[in-house]
Structures are given as C-alpha cells and as structure tokens.
Design a protein around this motif. Structure first.
Motif, mmCIF file in Angstrom:
data_model
loop_
_atom_site.group_PDB
_atom_site.id
_atom_site.type_symbol
_atom_site.label_atom_id
_atom_site.label_comp_id
_atom_site.label_asym_id
_atom_site.label_seq_id
_atom_site.Cartn_x
_atom_site.Cartn_y
_atom_site.Cartn_z
ATOM 1 N N GLY A 248 -6.480 -19.780 -6.222
ATOM 2 C CA GLY A 248 -6.961 -20.673 -7.271
ATOM 3 C C GLY A 248 -8.323 -20.259 -7.777
ATOM 4 O O GLY A 248 -8.716 -19.095 -7.668
ATOM 5 N N GLN A 249 -9.044 -21.221 -8.317
ATOM 6 C CA GLN A 249 -10.383 -21.008 -8.854
ATOM 7 C C GLN A 249 -11.340 -22.011 -8.237
ATOM 8 O O GLN A 249 -10.923 -23.067 -7.760
ATOM 9 N N VAL A 250 -12.623 -21.696 -8.275
ATOM 10 C CA VAL A 250 -13.643 -22.620 -7.770
ATOM 11 C C VAL A 250 -14.611 -22.968 -8.896
ATOM 12 O O VAL A 250 -14.872 -22.148 -9.776
ATOM 13 N N VAL A 251 -15.118 -24.189 -8.839
ATOM 14 C CA VAL A 251 -16.165 -24.616 -9.769
ATOM 15 C C VAL A 251 -17.210 -25.374 -8.974
ATOM 16 O O VAL A 251 -16.892 -26.154 -8.075
ATOM 17 N N GLY A 252 -18.474 -25.143 -9.315
ATOM 18 C CA GLY A 252 -19.552 -25.869 -8.678
ATOM 19 C C GLY A 252 -19.584 -27.307 -9.163
ATOM 20 O O GLY A 252 -19.443 -27.566 -10.355
ATOM 21 N N VAL A 253 -19.748 -28.245 -8.230
ATOM 22 C CA VAL A 253 -19.828 -29.655 -8.604
ATOM 23 C C VAL A 253 -21.155 -30.287 -8.180
ATOM 24 O O VAL A 253 -21.485 -31.385 -8.624
ATOM 25 N N LEU B 111 -9.710 -28.447 -0.347
ATOM 26 C CA LEU B 111 -10.114 -28.866 -1.690
ATOM 27 C C LEU B 111 -11.568 -28.576 -2.022
ATOM 28 O O LEU B 111 -11.927 -28.538 -3.205
ATOM 29 N N GLN B 112 -12.416 -28.418 -1.020
ATOM 30 C CA GLN B 112 -13.840 -28.200 -1.290
ATOM 31 C C GLN B 112 -14.437 -27.174 -0.347
ATOM 32 O O GLN B 112 -13.915 -26.941 0.746
ATOM 33 N N GLN B 113 -15.549 -26.597 -0.808
ATOM 34 C CA GLN B 113 -16.344 -25.705 0.028
ATOM 35 C C GLN B 113 -17.799 -26.126 -0.109
ATOM 36 O O GLN B 113 -18.215 -26.667 -1.145
ATOM 37 N N LEU B 114 -18.585 -25.844 0.928
ATOM 38 C CA LEU B 114 -20.021 -26.091 0.911
ATOM 39 C C LEU B 114 -20.704 -24.824 1.396
ATOM 40 O O LEU B 114 -20.378 -24.317 2.474
ATOM 41 N N LEU C 19 -18.567 -26.888 -3.924
ATOM 42 C CA LEU C 19 -17.629 -26.330 -4.902
ATOM 43 C C LEU C 19 -16.259 -26.954 -4.724
ATOM 44 O O LEU C 19 -15.827 -27.225 -3.603
ATOM 45 N N GLN C 20 -15.593 -27.167 -5.837
ATOM 46 C CA GLN C 20 -14.231 -27.696 -5.832
ATOM 47 C C GLN C 20 -13.259 -26.522 -5.903
ATOM 48 O O GLN C 20 -13.401 -25.651 -6.760
#
Length: 141
Positions: A74-79, A106-109, A129-130
């Motif tokens: 998938g892709q990641v986006v910063g939230v 679902l998320q990374q830190l 990041l999501q």
C-alpha cells in the motif's frame, strides 16, 4: 549512497526531498539515514535553519522508512508530525536518523533525530503515519 527503489510507482527521493537537498545514505524498514548541507534558502530571517526545514526532513525520513517497510502492500501518509527544536544551526552538514517505534497493520510511528557534524542533537521528532492498503486505494479509483 544507497539506491532507493520506487515504492508503489512513487519516487521517494524526487520533488520536495530533492529541493531540500536531502541525500538518503541508508533506507530500510528498520532505519533511514539521510543528510543535507545547510543552504541560505534553508534559513529564516535570523540566520538559523527554519523550523519548517527540520519538520520537513523529519517527516521525509519517517515517510521513507514507513514506505519502504510497507512496500507493495500500500501507501503511507503522514498524519501527525511533532518536532522539537533543540539547537540553532547556521551552517554545516546535518544528519537525520529515523527508527520505527511501532509498525502495525494500519499505522506506524517513527522517531527521527537530526544531529550536526559534532554529533550534537539539533532537533528530534515523531511522525505518525497511516498505512493505506492497496485494496482501499483500488476502491477510491
């Protein structure tokens, strides 16, 4: 410098990261190391590196590591980007090192530290990041 392959058709080093002058020295899902030379256009009116540059570098390093780790899933986006500025810098080479704190479905830190040539901590940040799975991306098209 390590070659960073496009992930999901996206060039991770182009565009804004290129403008920043960010050179990725190591890129993996376990660690990202990048460096840049401070330029006059990185400075705010008082002659020190603008906080937005530090925020941008921190988010870019975290996003690179997160994207490499997630890969073709998938892709990641910063939230969320929380950055602390600890030492003023006027010139020289800065190095940013990013390490994952948490990588989930679902998320990374990620935590990122920016250090100067004398290994002094200049700024530190944390980026959440999501992870957006491919099946979700396919439904949006």
């Amino acid at each position: 410098m390590e070659q960073v392959e496009p992930v999901g058709g996206q060039d991770l080093l182009g565009g804004y990261m290129g403008w920043l002058g960010l050179q990725v020295l190591e890129a993996g899902g376990e660690q990202v190391v990048a460096a840049f030379d401070v330029r006059p256009d990185h400075l705010q009116p008082y002659g020190i590196v603008h906080g937005g540059v530090h925020c941008s570098v921190i988010e870019s390093v975290a996003s690179t590591g997160a994207a490499v780790w997630l890969g073709e899933r998938g892709q990641v986006v910063g939230v969320s980007n929380q950055t602390d500025f600890l030492r003023a810098v006027r010139d020289g080479r800065l190095t940013a090192t990013g390490l994952p704190i948490h990588r989930g479905r679902l998320q990374q830190l990620w935590a990122v530290e920016i250090r100067d040539a004398r290994d002094r901590l200049v700024a530190r940040g944390q980026v959440r990041l999501q992870n957006i799975p491919n099946d979700h991306l396919d439904r949006r098209r």
